[in-house]
Write an enzyme that holds these catalytic residues in place. Sequence first.
Site, PDB file in Angstrom:
ATOM      1  N   GLU A 428       1.454   2.167   4.336  1.00 36.92           N
ATOM      2  CA  GLU A 428       1.965   1.854   2.997  1.00 36.92           C
ATOM      3  C   GLU A 428       1.462   2.858   1.961  1.00 36.92           C
ATOM      4  O   GLU A 428       2.205   3.247   1.047  1.00 36.92           O
ATOM      5  CB  GLU A 428       1.566   0.437   2.596  1.00 36.92           C
ATOM      6  CG  GLU A 428       2.100  -0.646   3.508  1.00 36.92           C
ATOM      7  CD  GLU A 428       3.616  -0.624   3.643  1.00 36.92           C
ATOM      8  OE1 GLU A 428       4.299  -0.174   2.698  1.00 36.92           O
ATOM      9  OE2 GLU A 428       4.131  -1.042   4.694  1.00 36.92           O
ATOM     10  N   HIS A 431       3.637   5.978   2.094  1.00 37.32           N
ATOM     11  CA  HIS A 431       4.874   5.831   1.302  1.00 37.32           C
ATOM     12  C   HIS A 431       4.596   6.082  -0.177  1.00 37.32           C
ATOM     13  O   HIS A 431       5.312   6.836  -0.854  1.00 37.32           O
ATOM     14  CB  HIS A 431       5.435   4.413   1.461  1.00 37.32           C
ATOM     15  CG  HIS A 431       6.100   4.150   2.772  1.00 37.32           C
ATOM     16  ND1 HIS A 431       7.057   4.961   3.302  1.00 37.32           N
ATOM     17  CD2 HIS A 431       5.945   3.125   3.652  1.00 37.32           C
ATOM     18  CE1 HIS A 431       7.475   4.463   4.463  1.00 37.32           C
ATOM     19  NE2 HIS A 431       6.809   3.352   4.697  1.00 37.32           N
TER      20      HIS A 431
END
Length: 614
Positions: A428, A431
């Site tokens: 995450e 990203h």
Amino acid sequence: MPAPLNIDRRQTWNVGYWILALLALMFVQSLWQDASRVETVPYSAFEQALAEGRVAEVTVSDQAISGKLKSPENGKTRLVATRVEPELAARLEKYGVPYARTVDSPLLRELLSWIAPAAVFFGLWYFVIRRMAERSGGGLGGFMAIGKSRAKVYVETDTGVDFADVAGVDEAKEELKEVVDFLKHPQEYGRLGAHIPKGVLLVGPPGTGKTLLAKAVAGEAGVPFFSISGSEFVEMFVGVGAARVRDLFEQARQKAPAIIFIDELDALGRARGAFPGLGGHDEKEQTLNQLLVEMDGFDTSSGLIILAATNRPEILDTALLRAGRFDRQVLVDRPDRKGRRDILAVHARKVRLAPDVNLDDVAGISAGFTGADLANLVNEAAIAATRRHAQEVTLADFSAAVERIVAGLERRSRVLNPHERRAVALHEMGHALVALAQPDSDAVHKVSIIPRGIGALGYTLQRPTEDRYLMTRAELQRRIAVLLGGRAAEVLVLGELSTGAADDLAKATDIAREMVTRFGMDSALGHVAYEPPRAAAPELALLGGGNTRTLSEATMQRIDAALAALVAEGFAEATRLLTRHRDVLERGAALLLERETLAEDELRELAAPLRERP
């Protein structure tokens, strides 16, 4: 020539009822008079009357004995008693007590033996027929009147909707206001020879307010509003749909001026001949043919207007869309930022907002939402505020509602082991950092490693701050890089691949495929569209329309190579950015493991070194 007599059938029936009532009254009176002259007595009393000489003559039947009195007694002229056998009467006479005989009548027993089985049979038959009728819709009357239209009829006070309740679709409202003006002032439109369109087709994605607009038109015009879904015309019996179309238009003509609204028109108006191998004269085609005939058969000056709604206009029959039927198509699209703010203002009237809530900020984080999505957003925000026992709905509640709608429900019960948690945190954060490191990228609002929805072990909430209608090749490449940033972070730090990037790979591949086959963004393949629009492709292929050209094997190989090259280029760019900022990546992953969720301001502070470095 004398005028024909106009005899009211209801009056004739009323006279017949009076005659029957009079005859029944005379019959009851006769029975009463007979009963008033006859006295029924025990057999012992009859024997005593005989012994005393009060009886003039005796009449004997199988069950009873009747005697005429010599003189009336208490207004009675006859005595009647049930017969008793002589031997039994002689034995009972010596005891000096009254005695009589009762005769059991078999009439009731005989009637029950015939009526009870018949009643059970007819009761079961009625129950079965009623259940069948309820399943088919409309009760027993609906079963018997299967060809009747099921349209719901509303009047001005019943719809409860006007144009003030519709926001975010100003252009569509302006178009439909002409329909309302025509229904209110038809002479004004006919002054120069113009006529209102026979049909107006509302086209747009699901949830944009097409049905609400139609109800608002009826509420503003104050005329009968016939509302029916396209699927309600079609039944298992051939010819029922056509009969319902005829009945619907007949009812509307009787109540004209009126509006007929057909929701989900594609269920009824799908192009004929789309499935030639299955026969071309089925129930749906008969229903569609009848609708075409009815739309040709009425005059617009009568004040009858047809509104219809669909989100799949590309599969409608061309005969429906020609001039003279649905003359006008009104686009009801997803609202822009101003439209979203107006829609939120309409729905926010029903909730208690905190004074510092700015609906323009809420509209900014809800890009792409339809009117139905925004109504759900306000409701979810109110539920979130209620859940935490607050007195007002705050901006944080709206943010939580957006997460709930976009990412799904939190699943804190799903426990990951430490290795999986670190892999999810790196994924995450990869990203987020790739998005933050690239210029003109959509803002990252939140990063979390709390599982949500069905399969998401974490999520990165990245929402656009403004509406976009065009995308360049560079922007699409940046999106691919952001999608592949999670896998690049796993490979860079952990040195291995995982299944966590499955959804990212699918989305990145879809973007690359669209770039190559639809948008002509590959220099080697040229400015050629190799695929029709994805939403319309199946139906257009069945109808023989659209781009159905067969691609050569060599072209397909070049497409596959170009697609793979775009995805590889995006992965390489993500890897390059994360390698340059690996220390920020690992620090951010550790912080995410500690706090589980990082907000926008925390991410902005973490990503400050990315903007300082070259």
